[in-house]
Design a protein around this motif. Structure first.
Motif, PDB file in Angstrom:
ATOM      1  N   GLN A  11     -27.501 105.670  63.425  1.00 33.49           N
ATOM      2  CA  GLN A  11     -26.122 106.052  63.734  1.00 33.49           C
ATOM      3  C   GLN A  11     -25.489 105.056  64.710  1.00 33.49           C
ATOM      4  OE1 GLN A  11     -25.564 109.828  65.790  1.00 33.49           O
ATOM      5  NE2 GLN A  11     -23.841 110.261  64.431  1.00 33.49           N
ATOM      6  N   ARG A  12     -26.252 104.638  65.704  1.00 32.66           N
ATOM      7  CA  ARG A  12     -25.734 103.679  66.686  1.00 32.66           C
ATOM      8  C   ARG A  12     -25.389 102.348  66.011  1.00 32.66           C
ATOM      9  NH1 ARG A  12     -28.561 101.859  72.371  1.00 32.66           N
ATOM     10  NH2 ARG A  12     -26.721 100.835  73.197  1.00 32.66           N
ATOM     11  N   GLN A  14     -24.546 101.893  62.823  1.00 33.92           N
ATOM     12  CA  GLN A  14     -23.348 102.087  62.003  1.00 33.92           C
ATOM     13  C   GLN A  14     -22.094 102.158  62.874  1.00 33.92           C
ATOM     14  OE1 GLN A  14     -24.948 105.550  60.025  1.00 33.92           O
ATOM     15  NE2 GLN A  14     -25.360 104.375  58.150  1.00 33.92           N
ATOM     16  N   ARG A  15     -22.204 102.852  64.007  1.00 33.69           N
ATOM     17  CA  ARG A  15     -21.068 102.972  64.927  1.00 33.69           C
ATOM     18  C   ARG A  15     -20.697 101.600  65.512  1.00 33.69           C
ATOM     19  NH1 ARG A  15     -22.834 107.171  67.665  1.00 33.69           N
ATOM     20  NH2 ARG A  15     -23.893 105.920  69.230  1.00 33.69           N
ATOM     21  N   GLU A  18     -18.773  99.650  62.977  1.00 35.77           N
ATOM     22  CA  GLU A  18     -17.418 100.194  62.855  1.00 35.77           C
ATOM     23  C   GLU A  18     -16.543  99.790  64.029  1.00 35.77           C
ATOM     24  OE1 GLU A  18     -16.955 104.419  62.295  1.00 35.77           O
ATOM     25  OE2 GLU A  18     -18.409 104.392  60.655  1.00 35.77           O
ATOM     26  N   THR A  19     -17.026 100.002  65.244  1.00 36.93           N
ATOM     27  CA  THR A  19     -16.196  99.742  66.418  1.00 36.93           C
ATOM     28  C   THR A  19     -15.935  98.254  66.631  1.00 36.93           C
ATOM     29  OG1 THR A  19     -18.091  99.788  67.914  1.00 36.93           O
ATOM     30  CG2 THR A  19     -16.901 101.843  67.631  1.00 36.93           C
TER      31      THR A  19
END
Length: 82
Positions: A11-12, A14-15, A18-19
């Motif tokens: 998740q980190r 992917q985040r 994205e960011t």
């Protein structure tokens, strides 16, 4: 034996992509992985050492956090000295 993945690290990752508006290919290059390896890892289908990939990702995030902290400290020092 079934491989164990770290969902928080997935998740980190992917985040972060994205960011920072970067592609999987760009991020894979930053962490010294092939784009295929990163994609397989993120989809929890990686055939190689999941532990090795997670070690690389963890090291990247550790260094990234240290760089961010240093940048923030530099900004504070600059503001104090103005």
């Amino acid at each position: 034996m079934e491989k164990t993945y770290n969902p928080a690290l997935i998740q980190r990752t992917q985040r972060y992509m994205e960011t920072h508006s970067i592609s999987q290919n760009q991020f894979a290059a930053k962490v010294n992985l092939s784009s295929a390896a990163l994609s397989s890892y993120l989809n929890q289908k990686y055939k190689g050492s999941v532990e090795a990939v997670e070690r690389q990702l963890s090291e990247f995030f550790k260094l990234d956090e240290e760089a961010e902290a240093a940048a923030e400290e530099a900004e504070l020092d600059k503001a104090v000295n103005e």
